[in-house]
Design an enzyme around this catalytic site. Sequence first.
Site, short mmCIF file in Angstrom:
data_model
loop_
_atom_site.label_atom_id
_atom_site.label_comp_id
_atom_site.label_asym_id
_atom_site.label_seq_id
_atom_site.Cartn_x
_atom_site.Cartn_y
_atom_site.Cartn_z
N SER A 30 -34.87 64.13 7.59
CA SER A 30 -34.40 65.17 8.60
C SER A 30 -34.95 65.59 8.97
O SER A 30 -36.24 65.96 9.69
CB SER A 30 -34.30 65.99 7.20
OG SER A 30 -32.99 67.22 8.03
N GLY A 31 -34.76 65.98 10.58
CA GLY A 31 -35.79 66.79 11.70
C GLY A 31 -35.60 68.00 11.51
O GLY A 31 -36.52 68.53 11.80
N HIS A 32 -34.69 68.94 11.00
CA HIS A 32 -35.40 70.56 10.77
C HIS A 32 -36.79 70.72 9.68
O HIS A 32 -36.92 71.92 9.41
CB HIS A 32 -33.71 71.68 10.63
CG HIS A 32 -33.43 71.52 9.44
ND1 HIS A 32 -33.77 72.39 8.33
CD2 HIS A 32 -32.95 70.16 8.71
CE1 HIS A 32 -32.83 71.73 7.07
NE2 HIS A 32 -32.29 70.79 7.54
N CYS A 60 -30.88 80.09 -5.10
CA CYS A 60 -31.14 79.89 -3.74
C CYS A 60 -30.12 78.38 -3.55
O CYS A 60 -29.72 78.48 -2.33
CB CYS A 60 -32.30 78.86 -3.88
SG CYS A 60 -32.46 78.02 -4.89
N ASN A 66 -37.71 69.15 -3.95
CA ASN A 66 -37.68 70.20 -3.11
C ASN A 66 -38.11 71.60 -3.25
O ASN A 66 -38.28 72.73 -3.00
CB ASN A 66 -36.40 70.45 -1.96
CG ASN A 66 -35.59 70.16 -3.03
OD1 ASN A 66 -35.21 69.18 -3.73
ND2 ASN A 66 -34.19 70.61 -3.21
N GLN A 70 -38.44 66.05 2.24
CA GLN A 70 -39.29 66.25 2.04
C GLN A 70 -40.32 66.22 1.66
O GLN A 70 -41.58 66.78 2.03
CB GLN A 70 -39.40 67.13 0.29
CG GLN A 70 -37.80 68.27 0.17
CD GLN A 70 -38.88 69.55 1.55
OE1 GLN A 70 -39.42 69.82 2.04
NE2 GLN A 70 -37.22 70.20 1.32
N THR A 102 -21.13 58.88 20.31
CA THR A 102 -22.34 58.75 21.65
C THR A 102 -23.27 60.09 21.49
O THR A 102 -23.57 60.62 20.04
CB THR A 102 -22.19 59.43 22.49
OG1 THR A 102 -20.68 59.32 22.91
CG2 THR A 102 -22.28 60.64 23.77
N GLY A 152 -30.30 65.25 6.52
CA GLY A 152 -30.25 64.29 5.69
C GLY A 152 -29.51 64.24 4.72
O GLY A 152 -28.93 63.32 4.27
#
Length: 379
Positions: free
Chosen positions: A200-202, A324, A150, A180, A238, A70
């Site tokens: 974002s994937g995670h 955080c 978030n 998010q 790649t 992201g």
Amino acid sequence: MVHYLDNAATTPVRPEAIQAAVEAMGEGWGNPSARYALGSQAAARVKEWRADVAGALGCAPEEVVFTSCGTESDNWAIQAAAELGKRKGKHIITTAIEHAAVLEPCKALERQGYEVTYLRPDRQGNISAADLERALRPDTVLVSMMLVNNELGTVLPVAEAARAIQRAGCPALLHCDAVQGFLKVPFTPKELGVDLLSLSGHKIHAPKGIGAMYIRKGLKLPPLIRGGGQEEGLRSGTEATSQIAAFAAACRLGRESLDRDLAHMESLNAYARTVLPQAVPGLRALTGGGAPHILPITLPGYKSEVVVRFLSDRGICVSSGSACHKGKPSHVYGALKLPKKEQDGVLRVSFSYDTSREDVDALAEGLKAAGEQLFTSLS
Ligand code: PLP
């Protein structure tokens, strides 16, 4: 046993995504640019996976470019929009509650002579579309507004921003950090009216190291990485086939169960809003409504880092609001102008399809113990 309640930070990779990654590494490991069968098979799979991501997002496959995360998508969107608009103006609008992945590139542009307007939230974390409309100028070349914050879970008025830009007739491109929001609130880029959108994937049960950018059809963006011409020449390198495979699997499954997952997270959020204040006197939710997976709370009089460690010792994972960002107080909770006692005690609880009521009950028990033991040790 771990009770994981920090899904806005990252999500567990779902088994089907792991399986997809293993298959892509084990059997489909060819280079998609190679001309023999092993390569063209990999290229065909990448095409399918792109369609899966586009299907979950609600756009055309050609509008999806894979990135590594992201943050990369956000950085690219902002730098590219500034580059595209540089002859039309040097004014950017964003919000004071964006992720650092947006704020930091904006600050870098300020150092290059751009003027950035930061829209401020109200005390509940809402950003006003009217404020945005007032801030637009003939030289505004970019508006960057996240879909879901978030730390607060608030939903920002992105579609209203698109309409305001149109009414104002300014040249601004609209970028949305939807990291998010994706698979947490229903939307399509077209409904939002955005030009650029980051994923974002995670955050959706795929691994770390994969993200995407939506680029509206017809918009010609300067490339992010120059090289062999992959991703239509926009981001050479790649293709990370195993990451993309896993991302696509998470998108497919997330899309299939979207209604059920949203209802589940809404019900957990409502349940937590009932049981957590019963656990510790004075505990309150900072926001109401918003995205179902995020619940920011405060325990006035407690230090959130201490509570997080106390809970961690009991196998409960939540994030501390005040510390955080590598020890720095959160600019988001800071922007709400909370009294110091409330700001110091902020915790963020966040859910996924995988969270259960038992996890919330464990948190309530943990907070109750924290309330008793930390209060005693403080007094
Ligand atoms: N934008 C938002 C709103 C986020 O919550 C995050 C991650 O916490 C990011 C961007 C960065 O995404 P990534 O971790 O994939 O770089």
